[in-house]
Design a protein around this motif. Structure first.
Motif, mmCIF file in Angstrom:
data_model
loop_
_atom_site.group_PDB
_atom_site.id
_atom_site.type_symbol
_atom_site.label_atom_id
_atom_site.label_comp_id
_atom_site.label_asym_id
_atom_site.label_seq_id
_atom_site.Cartn_x
_atom_site.Cartn_y
_atom_site.Cartn_z
ATOM 1 N N MET A 95 -27.223 17.635 8.359
ATOM 2 C CA MET A 95 -27.287 16.887 9.619
ATOM 3 C C MET A 95 -28.203 15.688 9.406
ATOM 4 N N VAL A 96 -27.625 14.506 9.430
ATOM 5 C CA VAL A 96 -28.371 13.338 8.946
ATOM 6 C C VAL A 96 -28.755 12.387 10.077
ATOM 7 N N GLY A 97 -29.980 11.864 9.991
ATOM 8 C CA GLY A 97 -30.430 10.804 10.889
ATOM 9 C C GLY A 97 -30.817 9.580 10.073
ATOM 10 N N GLY A 98 -30.457 8.392 10.570
ATOM 11 C CA GLY A 98 -30.839 7.164 9.866
ATOM 12 C C GLY A 98 -29.795 6.080 10.046
ATOM 13 N N GLU A 99 -29.954 4.996 9.275
ATOM 14 C CA GLU A 99 -29.030 3.858 9.361
ATOM 15 C C GLU A 99 -27.726 4.179 8.629
ATOM 16 N N GLU A 100 -26.608 3.625 9.147
ATOM 17 C CA GLU A 100 -25.296 3.952 8.583
ATOM 18 C C GLU A 100 -25.152 3.496 7.119
ATOM 19 N N ASP A 101 -25.646 2.296 6.799
ATOM 20 C CA ASP A 101 -25.477 1.830 5.411
ATOM 21 C C ASP A 101 -26.310 2.670 4.439
ATOM 22 N N VAL A 102 -27.467 3.129 4.888
ATOM 23 C CA VAL A 102 -28.287 4.003 4.031
ATOM 24 C C VAL A 102 -27.550 5.336 3.834
ATOM 25 N N PHE A 103 -27.002 5.858 4.928
ATOM 26 C CA PHE A 103 -26.227 7.110 4.856
ATOM 27 C C PHE A 103 -25.067 6.968 3.870
ATOM 28 N N ASN A 104 -24.341 5.846 3.958
ATOM 29 C CA ASN A 104 -23.176 5.660 3.082
ATOM 30 C C ASN A 104 -23.583 5.595 1.605
ATOM 31 N N THR A 105 -24.760 5.032 1.345
ATOM 32 C CA THR A 105 -25.238 4.968 -0.044
ATOM 33 C C THR A 105 -25.568 6.361 -0.580
ATOM 34 N N ILE A 106 -26.181 7.185 0.272
ATOM 35 C CA ILE A 106 -26.650 8.503 -0.180
ATOM 36 C C ILE A 106 -25.546 9.567 -0.092
ATOM 37 N N LYS A 107 -24.485 9.287 0.657
ATOM 38 C CA LYS A 107 -23.462 10.311 0.914
ATOM 39 C C LYS A 107 -22.910 10.979 -0.362
ATOM 40 N N PRO A 108 -22.652 10.227 -1.443
ATOM 41 C CA PRO A 108 -22.150 10.908 -2.649
ATOM 42 C C PRO A 108 -23.105 12.005 -3.147
ATOM 43 N N ILE A 109 -24.397 11.820 -2.916
ATOM 44 C CA ILE A 109 -25.376 12.849 -3.325
ATOM 45 C C ILE A 109 -25.285 14.051 -2.371
ATOM 46 N N PHE A 110 -25.205 13.765 -1.067
ATOM 47 C CA PHE A 110 -25.034 14.857 -0.091
ATOM 48 C C PHE A 110 -23.765 15.660 -0.403
ATOM 49 N N ASP A 111 -22.684 14.932 -0.767
ATOM 50 C CA ASP A 111 -21.383 15.588 -0.983
ATOM 51 C C ASP A 111 -21.454 16.675 -2.061
ATOM 52 N N ILE A 112 -22.395 16.529 -2.987
ATOM 53 C CA ILE A 112 -22.518 17.523 -4.067
ATOM 54 C C ILE A 112 -23.135 18.821 -3.547
ATOM 55 N N MET A 113 -23.886 18.714 -2.441
ATOM 56 C CA MET A 113 -24.586 19.904 -1.921
ATOM 57 C C MET A 113 -23.890 20.498 -0.692
ATOM 58 N N GLY A 114 -22.962 19.749 -0.108
ATOM 59 C CA GLY A 114 -22.290 20.265 1.090
ATOM 60 C C GLY A 114 -21.585 19.167 1.843
ATOM 61 N N ASN A 115 -21.562 19.321 3.168
ATOM 62 C CA ASN A 115 -20.836 18.384 4.022
ATOM 63 C C ASN A 115 -21.832 17.689 4.963
ATOM 64 N N ALA A 116 -21.935 16.349 4.844
ATOM 65 C CA ALA A 116 -22.949 15.622 5.620
ATOM 66 C C ALA A 116 -22.319 14.861 6.782
ATOM 67 N N VAL A 117 -22.985 14.908 7.939
ATOM 68 C CA VAL A 117 -22.535 14.154 9.115
ATOM 69 C C VAL A 117 -23.713 13.315 9.622
ATOM 70 N N LEU A 118 -23.457 12.012 9.820
ATOM 71 C CA LEU A 118 -24.496 11.141 10.392
ATOM 72 C C LEU A 118 -24.535 11.399 11.907
ATOM 73 N N CYS A 119 -25.690 11.861 12.397
ATOM 74 C CA CYS A 119 -25.791 12.276 13.801
ATOM 75 C C CYS A 119 -26.387 11.197 14.694
ATOM 76 N N GLY A 120 -27.045 10.188 14.124
ATOM 77 C CA GLY A 120 -27.672 9.143 14.934
ATOM 78 C C GLY A 120 -28.839 8.531 14.176
ATOM 79 N N ALA A 121 -29.786 7.954 14.921
ATOM 80 C CA ALA A 121 -30.929 7.275 14.309
ATOM 81 C C ALA A 121 -31.851 8.275 13.607
#
Ligand code: NAD
Length: 298
Positions: free
Chosen positions: A138-164
């Motif tokens: 469950m992720v909080g933060g800026e969308e572009d930062v989330f998109n950069t880190i998402k490939p790393i999250f994907d290795i550990m599970g399923n990530a959803v950007l929830c807001g700020a």
């Protein structure tokens, strides 16, 4: 970033399998834990070992923390020899521990002053989710930062950007309300059925296929009946989460009447010295109240 170097801090029940998935996916890792012995397993899997959080931050592009509580995140991120002393402008800091939303925001603000890009990314799914790389993140933060880190999250599970920033921790608090209340409900049901003379294994089986089916019955039901409370997720950590939840309810003026009763049941488990049991060990508190000789308590 193609394959950034990752710094991983906090190699406990969750951090060990999570970091090993990253190594297996081909990432270069540098690791640190305040307890020296905790790094052995991940070092053997190929990670370099640093001598402090600061050293991790000096060597890595993306730094992840997976430590117990808010003060531990503050110590690792902002304390002496902390991440903030070694991290460079434009690099990333992702805290995946479960902590107070307000602390996620205040740590993020301090990091932002140094030009560091931050996310909060607490997880659900437990030790089994960490081992199987099926965590819900469950992720909080800026969308572009989330998109950069998402490939790393994907290795550990399923990530959803929830807001700020901080929103991940708010959603995690909601998650922990449901899990705690469900454990208390399953415990109460099993105690009632057992004292009334029904085989509790039958209760677990038959309820598991009706409307009452849930993750706790599915993953923990049989183990609860057998008195197997090896953690898993320790009572002390869920109690920590309930303290965060009650404070967050207070901050936002949201009454949490059901959760407050369950909070007191967890407080009772702590007072009885059962902090290191799996959180499903809450069953023993309900059994005590009903005068049932519990299967395993310590
Ligand atoms: P754990 O106690 O097994 O591991 C935490 C590790 O962090 C330990 O090895 C400890 O030595 C290390 N640590 C503490 N402070 C540190 C610091 N300042 N610098 C470096 N290392 C430090 O805990 P865990 O079960 O792995 O849980 C970690 C986080 O994940 C917690 O916030 C918990 O609430 C959350 N969580 C746990 C589970 C679970 O099932 N265990 C599930 C979801 C979320």
């Amino acid at each position: 970033m193609s394959k950034p170097k990752i710094g991983f801090i906090g190699l406990g029940i969750m951090g060990r399998p999570m970091s090993k998935h990253l190594i297996n996916a081909g990432y270069e890792l540098v690791i640190y834990d305040i307890v020296e012995a905790s790094v052995t397993e991940v070092a053997a899997a190929g990670a370099a070992v640093a001598g402090s959080c600061k050293e991790v931050a000096e060597q890595a592009d993306v730094i992840i923390t997976m430590v117990p509580d808010s003060p531990d995140v503050e110590a690792a991120a902002l304390g002496e020899n902390g991440i903030i002393e070694g991290i460079s402008e434009g690099n990333y800091y992702v805290d995946m521990s479960t902590i107070a939303p307000s602390v996620a925001v205040s740590v993020g603000e301090k990091m932002a002053e140094k030009g560091v890009l931050c996310l909060d990314g607490p997880v659900s799914g437990g030790d089994v989710g960490a081992q199987n790389a099926t965590l819900s993140i469950m992720v909080g933060g800026e969308e572009d930062v989330f998109n950069t880190i998402k490939p790393i999250f994907d290795i550990m599970g399923n990530a959803v950007l929830c807001g700020a920033l901080g929103s991940g921790q708010i959603v995690k608090a909601c998650n922990q309300v449901l899990v705690a209340v469900t454990i208390a409900g399953v415990s109460e049901a099993l105690t009632l059925g057992t004292k009334a003379g029904v085989d509790p294994i039958k209760i677990v089986k038959v309820l598991g296929s009706g409307l009452a089916r849930c993750g706790i019955l599915e993953n923990r039901g049989e183990r609860m009946v057998n008195g197997d409370f090896d953690p898993g997720f320790r009572i002390r950590l869920h109690y920590k989460d309930l303290n965060i939840i009650m404070k967050t309810g207070n901050d936002y003026q949201v009454p949490l009447p059901v959760t407050s009763v369950v909070h007191e049941l967890f407080n009772t488990a702590m007072a009885k010295g059962r902090s290191e049991l799996d959180h499903s060990g809450l069953l023993t508190v309900l059994e005590d109240l009903a005068g049932i000789e519990a299967r395993t308590k310590e």
